[in-house]
Design an enzyme around this catalytic site. Structure first.
Site, PDB file in Angstrom:
ATOM      1  N   GLU A 266      80.068  30.328  46.376  1.00  9.96           N
ATOM      2  CA  GLU A 266      80.539  29.770  45.105  1.00  9.96           C
ATOM      3  C   GLU A 266      82.054  29.579  45.083  1.00  9.96           C
ATOM      4  O   GLU A 266      82.566  28.700  44.393  1.00  9.96           O
ATOM      5  CB  GLU A 266      80.109  30.669  43.940  1.00  9.96           C
TER       6      GLU A 266
ATOM      7  N   GLU B 196      71.049  34.989  45.493  1.00 10.55           N
ATOM      8  CA  GLU B 196      70.959  35.899  44.343  1.00 10.55           C
ATOM      9  C   GLU B 196      69.518  36.047  43.858  1.00 10.55           C
ATOM     10  O   GLU B 196      69.112  37.135  43.437  1.00 10.55           O
ATOM     11  CB  GLU B 196      71.857  35.392  43.218  1.00 10.55           C
TER      12      GLU B 196
ATOM     13  N   ALA C  44      72.319  27.277  42.694  1.00 10.84           N
ATOM     14  CA  ALA C  44      72.192  26.541  41.435  1.00 10.84           C
ATOM     15  C   ALA C  44      72.466  25.064  41.704  1.00 10.84           C
ATOM     16  O   ALA C  44      73.167  24.722  42.661  1.00 10.84           O
ATOM     17  CB  ALA C  44      73.189  27.095  40.420  1.00 10.84           C
TER      18      ALA C  44
ATOM     19  N   GLY D  80      73.018  30.916  44.293  1.00 12.29           N
ATOM     20  CA  GLY D  80      71.922  31.380  43.444  1.00 12.29           C
ATOM     21  C   GLY D  80      70.631  31.620  44.212  1.00 12.29           C
ATOM     22  O   GLY D  80      69.790  32.413  43.787  1.00 12.29           O
TER      23      GLY D  80
HETATM   24  N1  CAA Z   1      72.819  21.726  44.304  1.00 12.01           N
HETATM   25  C1  CAA Z   1      72.454  20.435  44.290  1.00 12.01           C
HETATM   26  N2  CAA Z   1      72.124  19.737  45.386  1.00 12.01           N
HETATM   27  C2  CAA Z   1      72.172  20.393  46.559  1.00 12.01           C
HETATM   28  C3  CAA Z   1      72.556  21.746  46.661  1.00 12.01           C
HETATM   29  C4  CAA Z   1      72.877  22.418  45.457  1.00 12.01           C
HETATM   30  N3  CAA Z   1      73.211  23.728  45.431  1.00 12.01           N
HETATM   31  N4  CAA Z   1      72.521  22.093  47.965  1.00 12.01           N
HETATM   32  C5  CAA Z   1      72.121  21.011  48.651  1.00 12.01           C
HETATM   33  N5  CAA Z   1      71.914  19.975  47.808  1.00 12.01           N
HETATM   34  C6  CAA Z   1      71.480  18.627  48.134  1.00 12.01           C
HETATM   35  C7  CAA Z   1      72.608  17.836  48.782  1.00 12.01           C
HETATM   36  O1  CAA Z   1      73.455  17.280  47.811  1.00 12.01           O
HETATM   37  C8  CAA Z   1      71.835  16.793  49.562  1.00 12.01           C
HETATM   38  O2  CAA Z   1      71.416  15.808  48.659  1.00 12.01           O
HETATM   39  P1  CAA Z   1      71.496  14.231  49.123  1.00 12.01           P
HETATM   40  O3  CAA Z   1      70.514  14.150  50.279  1.00 12.01           O
HETATM   41  O4  CAA Z   1      71.046  13.504  47.894  1.00 12.01           O
HETATM   42  O5  CAA Z   1      72.902  13.977  49.526  1.00 12.01           O
HETATM   43  C9  CAA Z   1      70.576  17.551  50.006  1.00 12.01           C
HETATM   44  O6  CAA Z   1      70.465  18.677  49.124  1.00 12.01           O
HETATM   45  C10 CAA Z   1      70.677  18.058  51.418  1.00 12.01           C
HETATM   46  O7  CAA Z   1      71.887  18.822  51.519  1.00 12.01           O
HETATM   47  P2  CAA Z   1      72.954  18.596  52.694  1.00 12.01           P
HETATM   48  O8  CAA Z   1      72.960  17.184  53.139  1.00 12.01           O
HETATM   49  O9  CAA Z   1      74.240  19.186  52.232  1.00 12.01           O
HETATM   50  O10 CAA Z   1      72.284  19.502  53.850  1.00 12.01           O
HETATM   51  P3  CAA Z   1      73.025  20.224  55.064  1.00 12.01           P
HETATM   52  O11 CAA Z   1      71.923  20.731  55.927  1.00 12.01           O
HETATM   53  O12 CAA Z   1      74.066  19.351  55.649  1.00 12.01           O
HETATM   54  O13 CAA Z   1      73.817  21.474  54.389  1.00 12.01           O
HETATM   55  C11 CAA Z   1      74.006  23.411  52.955  1.00 12.01           C
HETATM   56  C12 CAA Z   1      73.077  22.525  53.819  1.00 12.01           C
HETATM   57  C13 CAA Z   1      75.033  24.111  53.844  1.00 12.01           C
HETATM   58  C14 CAA Z   1      73.136  24.448  52.234  1.00 12.01           C
HETATM   59  C15 CAA Z   1      74.741  22.515  51.931  1.00 12.01           C
HETATM   60  O14 CAA Z   1      73.777  21.686  51.262  1.00 12.01           O
HETATM   61  C16 CAA Z   1      75.487  23.278  50.870  1.00 12.01           C
HETATM   62  O15 CAA Z   1      76.568  23.778  51.128  1.00 12.01           O
HETATM   63  N6  CAA Z   1      74.917  23.360  49.631  1.00 12.01           N
HETATM   64  C17 CAA Z   1      75.575  23.986  48.517  1.00 12.01           C
HETATM   65  C18 CAA Z   1      75.506  25.510  48.631  1.00 12.01           C
HETATM   66  C19 CAA Z   1      76.242  26.129  47.468  1.00 12.01           C
HETATM   67  O16 CAA Z   1      77.414  25.928  47.260  1.00 12.01           O
HETATM   68  N7  CAA Z   1      75.517  26.950  46.668  1.00 12.01           N
HETATM   69  C20 CAA Z   1      76.073  27.619  45.529  1.00 12.01           C
HETATM   70  C21 CAA Z   1      75.811  26.823  44.286  1.00 12.01           C
HETATM   71  S1  CAA Z   1      76.632  27.481  42.847  1.00 12.01           S
HETATM   72  C22 CAA Z   1      75.652  28.772  42.357  1.00 12.01           C
HETATM   73  O17 CAA Z   1      74.626  29.037  42.913  1.00 12.01           O
HETATM   74  C23 CAA Z   1      76.165  29.498  41.132  1.00 12.01           C
HETATM   75  C24 CAA Z   1      75.387  30.736  40.776  1.00 12.01           C
HETATM   76  O18 CAA Z   1      75.784  31.830  41.084  1.00 12.01           O
HETATM   77  C25 CAA Z   1      74.164  30.662  39.998  1.00 12.01           C
END
Ligand code: CAA
Length: 258
Positions: free
Chosen positions: A132, A112, A65, A109
């Site tokens: 999460e 999921e 998400a 998500g």
């Molecule tokens: N939401 C918004 N933006 C996201 C994102 C997310 N879930 N995941 C990545 N991005 C964005 C980053 O902010 C970044 O944007 P900028 O270039 O503007 O800074 C861009 O995508 C690239 O991401 P990274 O620089 O972080 O890329 P990376 O290769 O270093 O890392 C990753 C990749 C490990 C997937 C890391 O991006 C990450 O940990 N993302 C979040 C994953 C996460 O926590 N997901 C769960 C979300 S909550 C949820 O999903 C609730 C539910 O149950 C519905």
């Protein structure tokens, strides 16, 4: 259409939906989930489509998400907008087979969403996690329910509580995915699978999907009864008679999807 959050196309009897927010690793915001739901339902009612593929890009299926959007939401915001239920769950209404073709990150998500599909084909590059907990929230798009059903409580607890990432090979071993393919073969292998499925009798496919899903949601007795009724119902279809007669006559069946 370059800034479209999803791309939708057909290949033969297969509808393909590509998640298209590459700069955000396909983070799933409302616009994307609304568009995905609309595309899924459009393919579901299209008689020329027999199977649907959802995919991302080489780096990410979806990283979850959209955290940037969620960061300042309040309880009342998410309760009143019916976050997740309102649009993410549209996929549960789709009666045709849905295949997730996953390369790169399938996080939160995104993982999921893949779990909501009927079959997951993973590239060797795929990584699955429900991280999460790192945000002090929880998997809220069915993850705490579908993951234990898919891989058992022990592995699901480990993933949800520690945010552990699974490689494609581990995900395959644990039963999270249906099969793993070489990364450069993901599209070819998934499309071949989807075309093969889409070539079968559509009402029989729909009956199988509904029946297998009963295994998740009911007792064995209820599930078996449901399956038996679905089997009996096949005898009211032209395709079942065509399929069996074609076998007897040693020829390829010609399904009318009726
Ligand atoms: N939401 C918004 N933006 C996201 C994102 C997310 N879930 N995941 C990545 N991005 C964005 C980053 O902010 C970044 O944007 P900028 O270039 O503007 O800074 C861009 O995508 C690239 O991401 P990274 O620089 O972080 O890329 P990376 O290769 O270093 O890392 C990753 C990749 C490990 C997937 C890391 O991006 C990450 O940990 N993302 C979040 C994953 C996460 O926590 N997901 C769960 C979300 S909550 C949820 O999903 C609730 C539910 O149950 C519905």
């Amino acid at each position: 259409m370059d800034d479209a959050v999803i791309l939708s196309r057909t290949e033969g009897r297969v509808g393909v939906i590509t998640l298209n927010r590459p700069k955000q690793l396909n983070a799933l915001n409302d616009a994307l989930m609304d568009a995905l739901g609309i595309a899924l339902l459009a393919f579901d009612v299209d008689p020329a489509i027999g199977a649907i593929v959802i995919t991302g890009n080489d780096k990410a299926f979806a990283a979850g998400a959209d955290i940037a959007v969620m960061a300042d939401w309040t309880y009342m915001d998410v309760f009143q907008s019916d976050f997740i239920t309102r649009n993410w769950e549209t996929i549960r209404r789709v009666r045709k087979p849905v295949i997730a073709a996953v390369a790169g990150f399938a996080m939160g998500g995104g993982c999921e969403l893949a779990l909501s599909c009927d079959i997951i084909v993973a590239a060797e590059s795929a990584q699955f996690a429900l991280p999460e907990i790192k945000l002090a929230v929880l998997p809220g798009a069915g993850g705490t329910q579908r993951l234990p059903r898919a891989i058992g409580k022990a592995k699901a607890m480990d993933m949800c509580l520690s945010a552990r990432t699974l490689s494609a090979e581990e995900a395959d071993r644990y039963g999270l995915v249906s099969r793993v393919v070489a990364s450069d073969q993901l599209t070819t292998e998934t499309m071949a699978l989807a075309q093969r499925i889409a070539g079968y009798s559509l009402p029989a496919l729909m009956a199988i999907k509904e029946s297998v899903n009963r295994a998740w949601e009911s007792s064995l007795t209820e599930g078996i009864l449901f399956e038996r009724r679905e089997l009996h119902a096949r005898f009211a279809s032209a395709d079942a008679h065509e399929g069996m007669h074609a076998f007897m006559e040693k020829r390829k069946p010609s399904f009318s999807h009726r």
